[in-house]
Design a protein around this motif. Structure first.
Motif, PDB file in Angstrom:
ATOM      1  N   MET A 195       0.831  -1.311   0.052  1.00  0.00           N
ATOM      2  CA  MET A 195      -0.010  -0.138   0.067  1.00  0.00           C
ATOM      3  C   MET A 195       0.727   1.290   0.014  1.00  0.00           C
ATOM      4  N   ARG A 196       0.638   2.082  -0.905  1.00  0.00           N
ATOM      5  CA  ARG A 196       1.577   3.438  -0.959  1.00  0.00           C
ATOM      6  C   ARG A 196       0.768   4.272  -0.002  1.00  0.00           C
ATOM      7  N   ILE A 197       1.743   5.064   0.879  1.00  0.00           N
ATOM      8  CA  ILE A 197       1.511   5.836   1.743  1.00  0.00           C
ATOM      9  C   ILE A 197       2.428   7.135   1.744  1.00  0.00           C
ATOM     10  N   GLN A 198       1.917   7.985   2.429  1.00  0.00           N
ATOM     11  CA  GLN A 198       2.613   9.545   2.632  1.00  0.00           C
ATOM     12  C   GLN A 198       3.700   9.076   3.521  1.00  0.00           C
ATOM     13  N   VAL A 233       2.290   8.024  -7.737  1.00  0.00           N
ATOM     14  CA  VAL A 233       1.371   7.085  -7.602  1.00  0.00           C
ATOM     15  C   VAL A 233       0.440   6.219  -8.469  1.00  0.00           C
ATOM     16  N   TYR A 234       0.034   6.957  -9.337  1.00  0.00           N
ATOM     17  CA  TYR A 234      -0.598   6.534 -10.617  1.00  0.00           C
ATOM     18  C   TYR A 234       0.183   5.347 -11.425  1.00  0.00           C
ATOM     19  N   GLN A 235       1.154   5.698 -11.644  1.00  0.00           N
ATOM     20  CA  GLN A 235       2.262   4.829 -12.387  1.00  0.00           C
ATOM     21  C   GLN A 235       2.579   3.542 -11.795  1.00  0.00           C
ATOM     22  N   SER A 236       2.502   3.766 -10.310  1.00  0.00           N
ATOM     23  CA  SER A 236       3.164   2.766  -9.622  1.00  0.00           C
ATOM     24  C   SER A 236       1.752   1.582  -9.479  1.00  0.00           C
ATOM     25  N   LEU A 237       0.520   2.280  -9.498  1.00  0.00           N
ATOM     26  CA  LEU A 237      -0.526   1.367  -9.311  1.00  0.00           C
ATOM     27  C   LEU A 237      -0.815   0.828 -10.689  1.00  0.00           C
ATOM     28  N   GLN A 238      -0.318   1.379 -11.668  1.00  0.00           N
ATOM     29  CA  GLN A 238      -0.481   0.826 -13.137  1.00  0.00           C
ATOM     30  C   GLN A 238       0.361  -0.026 -13.190  1.00  0.00           C
ATOM     31  N   THR A 239       1.643  -0.129 -12.925  1.00  0.00           N
ATOM     32  CA  THR A 239       2.633  -1.016 -13.207  1.00  0.00           C
ATOM     33  C   THR A 239       2.646  -2.093 -12.040  1.00  0.00           C
ATOM     34  N   GLY A 240       1.873  -1.855 -10.999  1.00  0.00           N
ATOM     35  CA  GLY A 240       1.899  -3.082  -9.901  1.00  0.00           C
ATOM     36  C   GLY A 240       3.160  -2.809  -8.882  1.00  0.00           C
ATOM     37  N   VAL A 241       3.873  -1.786  -8.934  1.00  0.00           N
ATOM     38  CA  VAL A 241       4.692  -1.508  -8.136  1.00  0.00           C
ATOM     39  C   VAL A 241       4.158  -1.677  -6.450  1.00  0.00           C
ATOM     40  N   VAL A 242       3.001  -0.995  -6.629  1.00  0.00           N
ATOM     41  CA  VAL A 242       2.040  -1.065  -5.317  1.00  0.00           C
ATOM     42  C   VAL A 242       0.582  -1.493  -5.749  1.00  0.00           C
ATOM     43  N   ASP A 243      -0.051  -2.234  -4.873  1.00  0.00           N
ATOM     44  CA  ASP A 243      -1.373  -2.682  -4.891  1.00  0.00           C
ATOM     45  C   ASP A 243      -2.324  -1.791  -4.477  1.00  0.00           C
ATOM     46  N   GLY A 244      -2.078  -0.972  -3.786  1.00  0.00           N
ATOM     47  CA  GLY A 244      -3.309   0.034  -3.366  1.00  0.00           C
ATOM     48  C   GLY A 244      -3.019   1.105  -2.691  1.00  0.00           C
ATOM     49  N   THR A 245      -3.645   2.124  -2.173  1.00  0.00           N
ATOM     50  CA  THR A 245      -3.454   3.279  -1.818  1.00  0.00           C
ATOM     51  C   THR A 245      -4.472   3.724  -0.748  1.00  0.00           C
ATOM     52  N   GLU A 246      -4.509   5.143  -0.110  1.00  0.00           N
ATOM     53  CA  GLU A 246      -5.270   5.634   0.432  1.00  0.00           C
ATOM     54  C   GLU A 246      -5.516   7.011   0.141  1.00  0.00           C
ATOM     55  N   GLU A 291      -8.877   4.290 -13.032  1.00  0.00           N
ATOM     56  CA  GLU A 291      -8.346   3.565 -14.211  1.00  0.00           C
ATOM     57  C   GLU A 291      -7.619   2.413 -13.808  1.00  0.00           C
ATOM     58  N   VAL A 292      -7.056   2.376 -12.449  1.00  0.00           N
ATOM     59  CA  VAL A 292      -5.874   1.346 -12.197  1.00  0.00           C
ATOM     60  C   VAL A 292      -6.237   0.824 -10.815  1.00  0.00           C
ATOM     61  N   GLN A 293      -7.374   1.001 -10.382  1.00  0.00           N
ATOM     62  CA  GLN A 293      -7.927   0.438  -9.028  1.00  0.00           C
ATOM     63  C   GLN A 293      -9.432  -0.044  -9.138  1.00  0.00           C
ATOM     64  N   LYS A 294      -9.720  -1.173  -8.757  1.00  0.00           N
ATOM     65  CA  LYS A 294     -10.728  -1.861  -9.104  1.00  0.00           C
ATOM     66  C   LYS A 294     -11.722  -1.430  -7.980  1.00  0.00           C
ATOM     67  N   TYR A 295     -11.312  -1.524  -6.950  1.00  0.00           N
ATOM     68  CA  TYR A 295     -12.101  -1.459  -5.662  1.00  0.00           C
ATOM     69  C   TYR A 295     -11.815  -0.298  -4.756  1.00  0.00           C
ATOM     70  N   LEU A 296     -12.775   0.568  -4.189  1.00  0.00           N
ATOM     71  CA  LEU A 296     -12.637   1.624  -3.125  1.00  0.00           C
ATOM     72  C   LEU A 296     -13.568   1.630  -2.125  1.00  0.00           C
ATOM     73  N   ALA A 297     -13.028   1.313  -0.893  1.00  0.00           N
ATOM     74  CA  ALA A 297     -13.742   0.957   0.263  1.00  0.00           C
ATOM     75  C   ALA A 297     -13.913   2.380   1.006  1.00  0.00           C
ATOM     76  N   LEU A 298     -15.124   2.459   1.462  1.00  0.00           N
ATOM     77  CA  LEU A 298     -15.537   3.911   2.120  1.00  0.00           C
ATOM     78  C   LEU A 298     -15.246   3.398   3.529  1.00  0.00           C
TER      79      LEU A 298
END
Ligand code: LMR
Length: 331
Positions: free
Chosen positions: A167-170, A194-207, A220-227
């Motif tokens: 998971m990408r964080i600050q 972040v965008y490119q890292s999500l796109q290429t799979g360097v990271v799986d997710g973020t917040e 475009e690069v994240q299939k799920y967003l949890a509230l």
């Protein structure tokens, strides 16, 4: 003789030049997000007010989208005076050595904007700004963004779903501990990557709050967003102290007034900007939005709340207690 007269005439003219013909003071204001976000819009509004009210004596150059400096560079650039103003997220003050700001990253510490404002607009917020002065930085205002969502390419409803996810964080240790408490692997990374890292799979997710998610096209690069609403992200607008203190008093007063009004603007639009961004993500149909059940929310909270106690040493027991006192938070 004629030459001398001419020189005197030229000199007289120079002194008689109207204010607008003099060189304006340039204020470089750098930030990392898109124009179409609460911070992007507020920075433009500050520029407009500052330039109007100083009648051209100040020109504010806003550099959005990490155009001038990205995370990891901008704080040092501010201290060196290569840029005059920034609005970093409150999660980015640890590397500067002012770890108390990470109190804002503690999961669930604010239930809503009202609770947050008791801190940002009260004595705790002012005391945090005081800590910046020894770093050559002056805190001008707190600008709201919003409450964060989690995203990934798999359904993420309960802590077990985060196991092994990168998971990408600050750059906040509190946020690192948050991801670890969920069984994930935190990766500190500049926002611009972040965008490119999500796109290429360097990271799986973020917040991030929805406004950042949508304007960075993360749908475009994240299939799920949890509230999850598990934490808050907002900003401190800061300036190089030597530069700010060195401004003519009337200019500084005008800029402080512009900042006050831009802050009201920022904080008035933040919630709607995020609500609209979430709706816009929904409309793309690319990212499935997960609304957690009460049990799922409780499981997330149970897993994450340990982060408070674990970070007393880092953030400061007193700072945490001061925030609890303002918001009525009970651990
Ligand atoms: C992030 O890096 O995720 C955010 O802090 C970006 C921002 O400034 O909103």
């Amino acid at each position: 003789m004629r030459f001398a007269n001419l020189a005197i005439a030229a000199l007289t003219l120079a002194f008689a030049l109207p204010a607008y013909a003099q060189q304006p003071t340039i204020i470089k204001f750098s930030h990392v997000v898109a124009l179409d976000t609460p911070k992007g819009k507020a920075a433009e509004y500050f520029k407009k007010l500052a330039e109007e009210r100083t009648k051209g004596r100040v020109k504010v150059e806003v550099y959005p989208n990490s155009q001038l400096f990205k995370d990891g560079e901008e704080m040092e650039a501010l201290q060196l005076g290569s840029v005059h103003m920034l609005a970093p997220s409150l999660a980015k003050f640890g590397p500067l050595g002012v770890r108390e700001f990470e109190v804002f990253d503690l999961p669930y510490i604010f239930d809503d904007y009202n609770e947050l404002h008791k801190v940002t607009q009260g004595p705790v917020g002012a005391a945090l700004f005081k800590k910046l002065e020894s770093k050559g930085i002056v805190g001008l205002a707190y600008w709201d963004n919003g409450f964060k969502v989690m995203s990934a390419n798999k359904s993420i409803r309960v802590p077990a779903d985060y196991k092994g996810l990168k998971m990408r964080i600050q750059s906040s240790k509190v946020l690192g501990d948050e991801i670890k408490a969920l069984g994930g692997i935190p990766q500190v990374m500049s926002f611009s990557e972040v965008y490119q890292s999500l796109q290429t799979g360097v990271v799986d997710g973020t917040e991030n709050p929805p406004s950042n998610f949508y304007t960075q096209k993360m749908q475009e690069v994240q299939k799920y967003l949890a509230l999850t609403d598990h934490g808050y992200l907002g900003y401190a607008v800061i300036a190089n102290k030597k530069f700010w203190d060195g401004l003519p008093a009337d200019i500084r007063t005008a800029l402080e007034g512009a900042m006050k009004d831009a802050t009201k603007f920022a904080n008035d639009i933040a919630k709607k900007e995020n609500d609209d961004a979430l709706e816009a993500v929904r409309k793309t149909g690319k990212t499935q939005i997960l609304t957690l059940t009460a049990d799922e929310k409780a499981a997330m909270k149970k897993a994450l709340i340990v982060v408070h106690k674990d970070n007393e040493g880092r953030v400061g027991k007193d700072t945490i207690a001061d925030v609890y006192k303002e918001t009525g938070f009970k651990p």
